[in-house]
Design a protein around this motif. Structure first.
Motif, PDB file in Angstrom:
ATOM      1  N   GLY A  87       0.731  -1.163   0.193  1.00  0.00           N
ATOM      2  CA  GLY A  87      -0.060  -0.020   0.154  1.00  0.00           C
ATOM      3  C   GLY A  87       0.855   1.173   0.204  1.00  0.00           C
ATOM      4  N   THR A  88       1.958   1.057   0.984  1.00  0.00           N
ATOM      5  CA  THR A  88       3.014   2.885   0.799  1.00  0.00           C
ATOM      6  C   THR A  88       3.657   2.267  -0.572  1.00  0.00           C
ATOM      7  OG1 THR A  88       3.423   2.288   3.278  1.00  0.00           O
ATOM      8  CG2 THR A  88       4.550   3.628   1.786  1.00  0.00           C
ATOM      9  N   ALA A  89       4.147   1.981  -1.067  1.00  0.00           N
ATOM     10  CA  ALA A  89       4.166   1.572  -2.499  1.00  0.00           C
ATOM     11  C   ALA A  89       3.279   2.185  -3.461  1.00  0.00           C
ATOM     12  CB  ALA A  89       5.358   0.474  -2.542  1.00  0.00           C
ATOM     13  N   LEU A  90       2.520   2.179  -3.062  1.00  0.00           N
ATOM     14  CA  LEU A  90       1.475   2.435  -4.461  1.00  0.00           C
ATOM     15  C   LEU A  90       1.331   3.472  -3.809  1.00  0.00           C
ATOM     16  CD1 LEU A  90      -1.149  -0.666  -4.461  1.00  0.00           C
ATOM     17  CD2 LEU A  90       0.585  -0.187  -6.264  1.00  0.00           C
ATOM     18  N   ASP A  91       1.364   4.280  -3.068  1.00  0.00           N
ATOM     19  CA  ASP A  91       0.703   5.818  -2.289  1.00  0.00           C
ATOM     20  C   ASP A  91       2.343   6.512  -2.876  1.00  0.00           C
ATOM     21  OD1 ASP A  91      -1.495   4.558  -1.443  1.00  0.00           O
ATOM     22  OD2 ASP A  91      -0.584   4.977   0.985  1.00  0.00           O
ATOM     23  N   THR A  92       3.312   5.962  -2.623  1.00  0.00           N
ATOM     24  CA  THR A  92       4.239   6.692  -2.664  1.00  0.00           C
ATOM     25  C   THR A  92       4.140   7.009  -4.506  1.00  0.00           C
ATOM     26  OG1 THR A  92       5.562   5.724  -1.680  1.00  0.00           O
ATOM     27  CG2 THR A  92       6.582   7.007  -3.306  1.00  0.00           C
ATOM     28  N   LEU A  93       3.710   6.005  -5.457  1.00  0.00           N
ATOM     29  CA  LEU A  93       3.720   6.263  -6.421  1.00  0.00           C
ATOM     30  C   LEU A  93       2.918   6.867  -7.503  1.00  0.00           C
ATOM     31  CD1 LEU A  93       4.504   2.547  -8.274  1.00  0.00           C
ATOM     32  CD2 LEU A  93       5.821   4.409  -7.757  1.00  0.00           C
ATOM     33  N   GLN A  94       1.272   7.390  -6.618  1.00  0.00           N
ATOM     34  CA  GLN A  94       0.016   7.698  -6.968  1.00  0.00           C
ATOM     35  C   GLN A  94       0.792   9.427  -6.960  1.00  0.00           C
ATOM     36  OE1 GLN A  94      -3.424   6.756  -7.544  1.00  0.00           O
ATOM     37  NE2 GLN A  94      -3.447   8.643  -8.344  1.00  0.00           N
ATOM     38  N   MET A  95       1.133   9.448  -5.639  1.00  0.00           N
ATOM     39  CA  MET A  95       1.455  11.268  -5.820  1.00  0.00           C
ATOM     40  C   MET A  95       2.361  11.698  -6.339  1.00  0.00           C
ATOM     41  SD  MET A  95       1.641  10.870  -0.908  1.00  0.00           S
ATOM     42  CE  MET A  95       2.873   9.955  -1.073  1.00  0.00           C
ATOM     43  N   ALA A  96       3.244  10.792  -6.785  1.00  0.00           N
ATOM     44  CA  ALA A  96       4.837  11.967  -8.000  1.00  0.00           C
ATOM     45  C   ALA A  96       4.096  11.404  -9.508  1.00  0.00           C
ATOM     46  CB  ALA A  96       5.176  10.460  -7.761  1.00  0.00           C
ATOM     47  N   GLY A  97       2.202  10.649  -9.266  1.00  0.00           N
ATOM     48  CA  GLY A  97       1.214  10.851 -10.547  1.00  0.00           C
ATOM     49  C   GLY A  97       2.387   9.752 -11.679  1.00  0.00           C
ATOM     50  N   ILE A  98       2.931   9.159 -11.142  1.00  0.00           N
ATOM     51  CA  ILE A  98       2.986   7.730 -12.135  1.00  0.00           C
ATOM     52  C   ILE A  98       2.223   6.235 -12.333  1.00  0.00           C
ATOM     53  CG2 ILE A  98       5.569   6.215 -11.955  1.00  0.00           C
ATOM     54  CD1 ILE A  98       7.333   7.962 -11.458  1.00  0.00           C
ATOM     55  N   ARG A  99       1.923   5.807 -13.564  1.00  0.00           N
ATOM     56  CA  ARG A  99       0.676   4.841 -13.513  1.00  0.00           C
ATOM     57  C   ARG A  99       1.997   3.178 -12.754  1.00  0.00           C
ATOM     58  NH1 ARG A  99      -3.119   5.835 -16.518  1.00  0.00           N
ATOM     59  NH2 ARG A  99      -3.095   3.282 -17.390  1.00  0.00           N
ATOM     60  N   LYS A 100       0.864   3.348 -11.931  1.00  0.00           N
ATOM     61  CA  LYS A 100       1.305   2.201 -10.949  1.00  0.00           C
ATOM     62  C   LYS A 100       0.998   0.606 -11.422  1.00  0.00           C
ATOM     63  CE  LYS A 100      -2.287   4.038  -7.865  1.00  0.00           C
ATOM     64  NZ  LYS A 100      -2.148   4.902  -9.156  1.00  0.00           N
ATOM     65  N   GLY A 101       1.629  -0.576 -11.344  1.00  0.00           N
ATOM     66  CA  GLY A 101       1.165  -1.594 -11.634  1.00  0.00           C
ATOM     67  C   GLY A 101       1.774  -3.069 -10.630  1.00  0.00           C
ATOM     68  N   LEU A 102       0.626  -4.029 -10.476  1.00  0.00           N
ATOM     69  CA  LEU A 102       1.344  -5.131  -9.375  1.00  0.00           C
ATOM     70  C   LEU A 102       1.739  -6.214 -11.024  1.00  0.00           C
ATOM     71  CD1 LEU A 102      -0.910  -5.197  -6.319  1.00  0.00           C
ATOM     72  CD2 LEU A 102       1.905  -4.396  -6.441  1.00  0.00           C
ATOM     73  N   VAL A 103       2.358  -7.256 -10.206  1.00  0.00           N
ATOM     74  CA  VAL A 103       3.381  -9.074 -11.051  1.00  0.00           C
ATOM     75  C   VAL A 103       2.666  -9.125 -10.355  1.00  0.00           C
ATOM     76  CG1 VAL A 103       4.557  -9.539 -12.190  1.00  0.00           C
ATOM     77  CG2 VAL A 103       5.274  -7.070 -12.104  1.00  0.00           C
ATOM     78  N   LEU A 104       2.317 -10.665 -11.407  1.00  0.00           N
ATOM     79  CA  LEU A 104       1.997 -11.708 -10.150  1.00  0.00           C
ATOM     80  C   LEU A 104       3.146 -12.947 -10.761  1.00  0.00           C
ATOM     81  CD1 LEU A 104       0.423 -13.161  -8.415  1.00  0.00           C
ATOM     82  CD2 LEU A 104      -1.471 -13.929  -9.406  1.00  0.00           C
ATOM     83  N   ASN A 105       3.388 -13.811 -10.021  1.00  0.00           N
ATOM     84  CA  ASN A 105       3.740 -14.661 -11.109  1.00  0.00           C
ATOM     85  C   ASN A 105       2.927 -16.875 -11.446  1.00  0.00           C
ATOM     86  OD1 ASN A 105       6.935 -14.161 -11.155  1.00  0.00           O
ATOM     87  ND2 ASN A 105       7.657 -15.128  -9.426  1.00  0.00           N
ATOM     88  N   PRO A 106       3.591 -16.758 -12.200  1.00  0.00           N
ATOM     89  CA  PRO A 106       2.124 -17.867 -12.459  1.00  0.00           C
ATOM     90  C   PRO A 106       1.644 -18.958 -11.495  1.00  0.00           C
ATOM     91  CG  PRO A 106       3.622 -18.703 -14.101  1.00  0.00           C
ATOM     92  CD  PRO A 106       4.250 -17.031 -12.954  1.00  0.00           C
TER      93      PRO A 106
END
Length: 216
Positions: A87-106
């Motif tokens: 959550g904190t990592a996503l918040d940091t990206l959000q505040m910087a205006g950077i598009r954010k994503g999560l990765v999931l391994n198979p």
């Protein structure tokens, strides 16, 4: 470095942006090799105006986010199981205006993404297992399931990205499962085609055909 191809949302299939995997180290303090990875990203940023997509393949990816913001990355994604504070990592990206994503391994379940779906711009589903480039045939079903989940949650704008083992053979089935964007590395950079643009065009041909059919 990888090239991304739009799958469903664009009729003209061409390289849209550059994806940079950086860095691949796990659980260590920031050392010289990590700094080299960041300098590489910065150098690429200096030489292209294309959107820069950084895929963090490391534990504790939050260590690199401030540097990537300063460099000027446009999109940043990291593995959902790589940090205890997603959550904190996503918040940091959000505040910087950077598009954010999560990765999931198979080998991981989609339920790991559930708490964050409403906060994401995109999800990367790895279609090959770590350390390989062999397409995992079980992942298209995950893409279908996640596409349905997003639709039911009215989150249709979340982009689904497929990354790993993408070839002229696997691209159509991945798109048919519901992927919006394909990430291709070996199929382009290890191609026997005379230049990269020809390799991209060859890979895009089946993508374009499938995308056109799906749009009508």
């Amino acid at each position: 470095m990888s090239t991304t191809l739009p799958a469903r949302r664009h009729r003209r299939c061409r390289s849209q942006h550059r994806q940079v995997p950086a860095p691949r180290h796990h659980g260590r303090p920031l050392h010289t090799r990590d700094q080299v990875g960041l300098r590489t990203v910065a150098a690429i940023r200096h030489h292209t105006s294309l959107p820069l997509d950084v895929h963090l393949q490391t534990l504790k990816p939050e260590r690199y986010i401030d540097d990537l913001i300063e460099i000027g990355a446009d999109r940043v994604c990291f593995h959902v199981d790589a940090t205890t504070d997603v959550g904190t990592a996503l918040d940091t990206l959000q505040m910087a205006g950077i598009r954010k994503g999560l990765v999931l391994n198979p080998d991981l379940g989609l339920e790991l993404l559930d708490p964050y779906l409403g906060r994401l711009d995109f999800v990367v589903l790895m279609t090959s297992r770590p350390g390989t480039s062999t397409f995992d045939p079980t992942v298209p079903d995950k893409i279908r399931t996640l596409r349905t989940t997003l639709y039911n949650l009215h989150l249709d704008t979340v982009e689904l990205v497929a990354d790993g083992g993408i070839t002229t053979i696997t691209a159509p089935q991945t798109i048919d499962a519901g992927a919006d964007t394909l990430v291709a590395g070996s199929a382009i950079f290890s191609s026997t085609d005379p230049d990269l643009s020809t390799a991209v065009h060859r890979l895009a041909q089946p993508v374009q055909t499938t995308a056109t059919v799906r749009e009508h």
